[in-house]
Design a protein around this motif. Structure first.
Motif, short mmCIF file in Angstrom:
data_model
loop_
_atom_site.label_atom_id
_atom_site.label_comp_id
_atom_site.label_asym_id
_atom_site.label_seq_id
_atom_site.Cartn_x
_atom_site.Cartn_y
_atom_site.Cartn_z
N UNK A 3 0.83 -1.20 0.00
CA UNK A 3 0.00 0.00 0.00
C UNK A 3 0.86 1.25 0.00
N UNK A 4 1.97 1.23 0.74
CA UNK A 4 2.85 2.38 0.81
C UNK A 4 3.47 2.66 -0.55
N UNK A 5 3.92 1.59 -1.22
CA UNK A 5 4.53 1.75 -2.54
C UNK A 5 3.54 2.36 -3.52
N UNK A 6 2.30 1.85 -3.50
CA UNK A 6 1.28 2.37 -4.41
C UNK A 6 1.02 3.84 -4.13
N UNK A 22 12.38 0.91 4.89
CA UNK A 22 12.43 -0.17 5.86
C UNK A 22 11.80 0.27 7.17
N UNK A 23 11.54 -0.70 8.01
CA UNK A 23 10.96 -0.43 9.31
C UNK A 23 11.98 -0.73 10.40
N UNK A 24 12.03 0.13 11.38
CA UNK A 24 12.91 -0.07 12.53
C UNK A 24 12.03 -0.13 13.77
N UNK A 25 12.07 -1.22 14.49
CA UNK A 25 11.33 -1.34 15.74
C UNK A 25 12.13 -0.61 16.83
N UNK A 59 3.72 -1.51 19.35
CA UNK A 59 5.08 -1.83 18.94
C UNK A 59 5.57 -0.68 18.06
N UNK A 60 6.00 0.44 18.67
CA UNK A 60 6.35 1.65 17.92
C UNK A 60 7.47 1.39 16.91
N UNK A 61 7.32 1.98 15.73
CA UNK A 61 8.32 1.79 14.68
C UNK A 61 8.64 3.12 13.98
N UNK A 62 9.78 3.12 13.31
CA UNK A 62 10.15 4.17 12.38
C UNK A 62 10.13 3.57 10.99
N UNK A 63 9.49 4.25 10.05
CA UNK A 63 9.54 3.85 8.66
C UNK A 63 10.48 4.82 7.95
N UNK A 64 11.51 4.28 7.32
CA UNK A 64 12.59 5.08 6.78
C UNK A 64 12.42 5.29 5.28
N UNK A 65 12.50 6.54 4.85
CA UNK A 65 12.42 6.90 3.44
C UNK A 65 13.67 7.71 3.08
N UNK A 66 14.72 7.04 2.60
CA UNK A 66 15.97 7.74 2.29
C UNK A 66 15.82 8.65 1.08
#
Length: 281
Positions: A3-6, A22-25, A59-66
């Motif tokens: 869904x994110x890619x779309x 990517x996701x970082x927990x 479960x908090x996460x960071x989603x990384x968009x370089x």
């Protein structure tokens, strides 16, 4: 992930970037103060106004968009979506903002902090996120001293709290990353809320300012129910001699992100882009 890619393709973002997302927990083991079991955040049934709303974040996460290597300026920005500390408007005030920042050369990190009604946990998540990004900066070719934060509505409240309470120890350190500073290098508050909870709508008491408080950019409108928050915060920053830039428009309301069709949503991105150039050097 699909869904994110779309979504990002619809926004015109290079899919080569999304492939690196990517996701970082944040918490590899137990989440401090959390009693519920770790789980993937739930999408609510309310999808009105084309907004994806997440809740039950345990479960908090960071989603990384370089940012693209050819365009990267070596700075990173952690994004805190809003939602009244009850939900996270994850696309409107998260992924869409990340796509915009990528185009400007910033690596973006969308923070899924704990909701609903877990303000103390959210601050722990924000502090941990800043430290983790700083500890992993070399992975994305970022400078540790150029890690900032921005937030919308309740996310603006969280950004303000993280920017003024970075020396408050909110959790027991768990690894080397926690030895690093939790102070954002700069902060941006877009239609922030809950900053005027003091007596007679003065500054919220927990927001203690000093000359070390990071420079801030604030944007709000007069017809926003929470508009006073930006005014109060800007005044307090000025009194503390902290560099601050405030833009206060007549109309726009609340919760518009950067989507077209709203005068405020169309105005603040270019203003913030110019401001960022003065604090990220």
């Amino acid at each position: 992930m699909k869904q994110i890619v779309v979504l990002l393709m619809m926004l015109g973002v290079n899919t080569a970037i999304t492939a690196q997302q990517r996701k970082i927990h944040l918490w590899p083991a137990a989440v401090p103060g959390e009693t519920a079991a770790k789980q993937t955040a739930k999408v609510t049934a309310d999808g009105s106004n084309n907004v994806t709303r997440l809740t039950d974040v345990t479960d908090p996460i960071l989603e990384v968009f370089p940012a693209e290597a050819s365009n990267s300026n070596g700075a990173g920005i952690i994004i805190c979506p809003g939602g009244g500390y009850s939900i996270l408007a994850i696309n409107l005030e998260g992924y869409e903002i990340a796509a915009w920042l990528n185009k400007l050369g910033y690596t973006a990190f969308v923070l899924q902090y704990r909701v609903p009604k877990k303000e103390a946990g959210a601050l722990q998540d924000a502090q941990r996120a800043i430290r983790l990004v700083r500890s992993m900066a070399s992975e994305w070719k970022l400078e540790p001293g150029k890690i900032g934060m921005m937030g919308f509505s309740a996310g603006g409240s969280l950004t303000a709290r993280a920017s003024t309470q970075y020396n408050v120890h909110t959790y027991t350190p768990i690894d080397k990353a926690d030895s690093l500073s939790a102070r954002p290098a700069f902060s941006a508050l877009i239609y922030p809320a809950y900053l005027d909870k003091g007596e007679n709508r003065a500054l919220t008491p927990e927001l203690t300012l000093s000359s070390e408080t990071p420079s801030m950019f604030l944007f709000a409108t007069a017809d926003d129910f929470y508009g006073n928050s930006a005014l109060v915060m800007a005044g307090a920053l000025r009194a503390a001699k902290v560099p601050v830039e405030l833009h206060f428009y007549a109309k726009g309301g609340h919760g518009y992100g950067l989507r077209n069709g709203n005068p405020a949503g169309e105005a603040w991105p270019s203003l913030m882009e110019k401001w960022l150039k003065t604090v990220v050097k």
